[in-house]
Design a protein around this motif. Structure first.
Motif, mmCIF file in Angstrom:
data_model
loop_
_atom_site.group_PDB
_atom_site.id
_atom_site.type_symbol
_atom_site.label_atom_id
_atom_site.label_comp_id
_atom_site.label_asym_id
_atom_site.label_seq_id
_atom_site.Cartn_x
_atom_site.Cartn_y
_atom_site.Cartn_z
ATOM 1 N N ILE A 62 14.779 14.220 -3.100
ATOM 2 C CA ILE A 62 13.874 13.303 -2.580
ATOM 3 C C ILE A 62 13.766 12.284 -3.572
ATOM 4 O O ILE A 62 13.486 11.095 -3.091
ATOM 5 N N ILE A 78 11.757 -2.346 -6.615
ATOM 6 C CA ILE A 78 11.871 -1.085 -6.305
ATOM 7 C C ILE A 78 12.893 -1.290 -5.083
ATOM 8 O O ILE A 78 13.798 -0.283 -4.760
ATOM 9 N N GLY A 96 2.838 12.587 -0.252
ATOM 10 C CA GLY A 96 3.525 13.720 0.502
ATOM 11 C C GLY A 96 3.012 15.087 0.501
ATOM 12 O O GLY A 96 3.454 15.951 1.240
ATOM 13 N N ALA A 151 6.153 5.465 -9.386
ATOM 14 C CA ALA A 151 6.023 5.244 -7.958
ATOM 15 C C ALA A 151 6.453 6.480 -7.192
ATOM 16 O O ALA A 151 5.841 6.977 -5.990
ATOM 17 N N PHE A 152 7.507 7.097 -7.649
ATOM 18 C CA PHE A 152 7.980 8.438 -6.939
ATOM 19 C C PHE A 152 6.968 9.459 -6.961
ATOM 20 O O PHE A 152 6.771 10.057 -6.074
ATOM 21 N N PRO A 162 10.205 8.517 -0.263
ATOM 22 C CA PRO A 162 10.144 10.019 -0.721
ATOM 23 C C PRO A 162 8.727 10.402 -0.270
ATOM 24 O O PRO A 162 8.900 11.668 -0.358
ATOM 25 N N GLU A 163 7.957 9.713 0.034
ATOM 26 C CA GLU A 163 6.457 10.528 0.635
ATOM 27 C C GLU A 163 6.656 11.083 1.831
ATOM 28 O O GLU A 163 6.157 12.255 1.995
ATOM 29 N N ALA A 200 3.723 9.187 -7.127
ATOM 30 C CA ALA A 200 2.853 8.800 -6.218
ATOM 31 C C ALA A 200 3.191 8.990 -4.853
ATOM 32 O O ALA A 200 2.320 9.533 -4.154
ATOM 33 N N ALA A 201 4.428 8.744 -4.431
ATOM 34 C CA ALA A 201 5.071 9.323 -3.378
ATOM 35 C C ALA A 201 4.868 10.782 -3.111
ATOM 36 O O ALA A 201 4.422 11.191 -1.880
ATOM 37 N N ALA A 202 5.272 11.272 -3.955
ATOM 38 C CA ALA A 202 5.199 13.093 -4.077
ATOM 39 C C ALA A 202 3.886 13.406 -3.801
ATOM 40 O O ALA A 202 3.679 14.257 -2.759
ATOM 41 N N LEU A 245 5.221 23.067 -3.567
ATOM 42 C CA LEU A 245 6.252 22.185 -3.910
ATOM 43 C C LEU A 245 6.104 21.375 -5.027
ATOM 44 O O LEU A 245 5.116 20.747 -5.131
ATOM 45 N N ILE A 276 9.354 2.885 -11.837
ATOM 46 C CA ILE A 276 9.654 3.796 -10.444
ATOM 47 C C ILE A 276 9.457 5.167 -10.575
ATOM 48 O O ILE A 276 9.050 5.852 -9.408
ATOM 49 N N GLY A 313 0.863 -1.245 0.064
ATOM 50 C CA GLY A 313 0.056 -0.012 0.032
ATOM 51 C C GLY A 313 0.865 1.340 0.026
ATOM 52 O O GLY A 313 0.394 2.302 -0.504
ATOM 53 N N ILE A 333 9.792 12.457 2.882
ATOM 54 C CA ILE A 333 10.731 13.499 2.552
ATOM 55 C C ILE A 333 10.081 14.812 1.946
ATOM 56 O O ILE A 333 9.992 15.687 2.247
ATOM 57 N N THR A 334 9.103 14.403 0.959
ATOM 58 C CA THR A 334 8.162 15.309 0.366
ATOM 59 C C THR A 334 7.236 16.117 1.450
ATOM 60 O O THR A 334 7.450 17.141 1.382
ATOM 61 N N PRO A 386 3.662 3.947 -1.520
ATOM 62 C CA PRO A 386 3.950 4.194 -2.652
ATOM 63 C C PRO A 386 5.044 3.413 -3.621
ATOM 64 O O PRO A 386 5.245 2.871 -4.674
ATOM 65 N N MET A 387 6.276 3.093 -2.668
ATOM 66 C CA MET A 387 7.476 2.275 -3.241
ATOM 67 C C MET A 387 7.263 0.970 -3.155
ATOM 68 O O MET A 387 8.405 0.175 -3.215
#
Lengths: 250, 250
Positions: free
Chosen positions: B222, A40, B51, B43-44, A225-226, B46-48, B23, B40, A32, A228-229, A34-35
């Motif tokens: 990030i 990955i 976040g 995925a980044f 990264p989520e 989606a993480a951003a 951001l 990938i 669930g 860190i964002t 994102p990474m």
């Protein structure tokens, strides 16, 4: 001490020496997130390796196996298993340890708090079985408080980590890297201490070494990264709110 | 101004408003980098998004398409094309812009320095063709110095970014986020400035807003775990060397 025991100890000391003063990057993502995904995680491990990390921390057979295909750094293996009826989730049973030990990891880490775990297993029981069947592997006990550390020193772990600090009821107040805990463990034992948990900046990693840590594990701040964002978003939004406040005062 | 032009302007203003004070996370990896791959990158992104990022910056049709499947944030699209015979590599030609514009991005960014580009194309020529064929898309000019910024102000870009600061001969000395350049651009024009390049900490992102940036793009810090790892490794190894030096003096 017979010859094979000497060889084993030599091998274990070599792994410890390899990590001394160095960075281990934790590459983990839950279902669930994102990474999420072994591919990955292996890419993150390759990135960590390229960036000069001395070791990788990873969870579960799939992830560890994929990572081992890509990098040859020592691996701190764990096996996270979440269950509604137990608080312990980091390698909570011998079987969970055995699964990842079969991948050939150099270090296995287990929850070493006195909390209950499935099947009535105990920290000492799990440690003994690992010693018997995988004598060449370093075993790390993960704790959250100094009294938990004290309790496991006589068991003879190869490493003690502060991983659970801030993640148990007993340590609920901890919001940043627990330097005090590192110092206190160093006062009671020579077992190498691995600093892990809530390290968000390079300076904090350095402070952990300075507090006496043998090595430092950083996860979130490199491989989530989520989060860190979120830190950047939080800082910018705080700035925006301050500007608003200033304007309304003017 | 006819109705459709009004609608287009309204749409473009809405994107600008969405980014104001926010951001943007740049999700990029070149062939051979550990995190390379459209999956990938998605995925980044989606993480951003999770976040709290307000936008994504990405390069190339494959990556942008995959990202658009996962997130619906506005995208600053570029098309990096490296050639031995030209220094310009960020969307260097109209055709490179067209390819990514077909994916439906909200903002297209092009190198807007006066340097030579393939086919004798010019910044103005590329901008004009984009305006004609994709009037609803915001166009961002990427520069490295204040004189390059001055030169493109009359061309009517929707956005100017500091992306190339530190990456051209003319700006070779720049090692951290170029706050001075942001301030200087703001003095000569009202075109919104996007701060991008070498932002390594939350505080630097805030300083960029404070210098007058409309939004801030963060990439490396990030989405390049190999570089984030390197920073930690550098700090720990510096600490180790200092300890050594202290010991040898004692």
């Amino acid at each position: 001490m017979n010859r094979s025991v000497k060889q084993i100890n030599h091998k274990k000391e070599a792994v410890l020496a390899q990590l001394k003063g160095k960075l281990v990057v934790s590459c983990q993502a839950r279902v669930g997130w994102p990474m999420y995904g072994a591919e990955i995680m292996a890419a993150f491990a390759a990135a960590a390796c390229q960036g000069g990390a001395a070791g990788i921390r990873a969870t579960g057979v799939d992830n560890i196996s994929k990572i081992k295909e890509k990098v040859s750094l020592p691996i701190i293996g764990i096996n996270k298993q979440f269950r509604d009826d137990y608080e312990v989730y980091i390698t909570p049973t011998y079987e969970s340890a055995r699964e990842i030990l079969e991948t050939g990891i150099e270090i296995v880490a287990i929850d070493a708090t006195p909390r209950k775990r499935p099947g009535g297993e105990t920290v000492e029981g799990i440690l003994c079985q690992i010693r018997k069947n995988y004598p060449e592997v370093l075993v790390m006990g993960e704790i959250s408080t100094i009294s938990e550390a004290k309790a496991i020193v006589p068991m003879g772990f190869d490493l003690i980590s502060t991983t659970l600090s801030g993640y148990t009821k007993e340590s609920a107040g901890v919001k940043s890297v627990n330097l005090e805990l590192i110092r206190k463990i160093r006062e009671i034992t020579d077992i190498p201490v691995i600093a892990e948990g809530k390290i968000a900046r390079e300076e904090e990693a350095v402070m952990a070494l300075d507090a006496g840590a043998h090595a430092v594990v950083v996860g979130t701040s490199i491989t989530r990264p989520e989060i860190i964002t979120e830190r950047y978003v939080g800082a910018l939004s705080q700035y925006g709110m301050n500007q608003e406040a200033r304007r309304s005062l003017a």
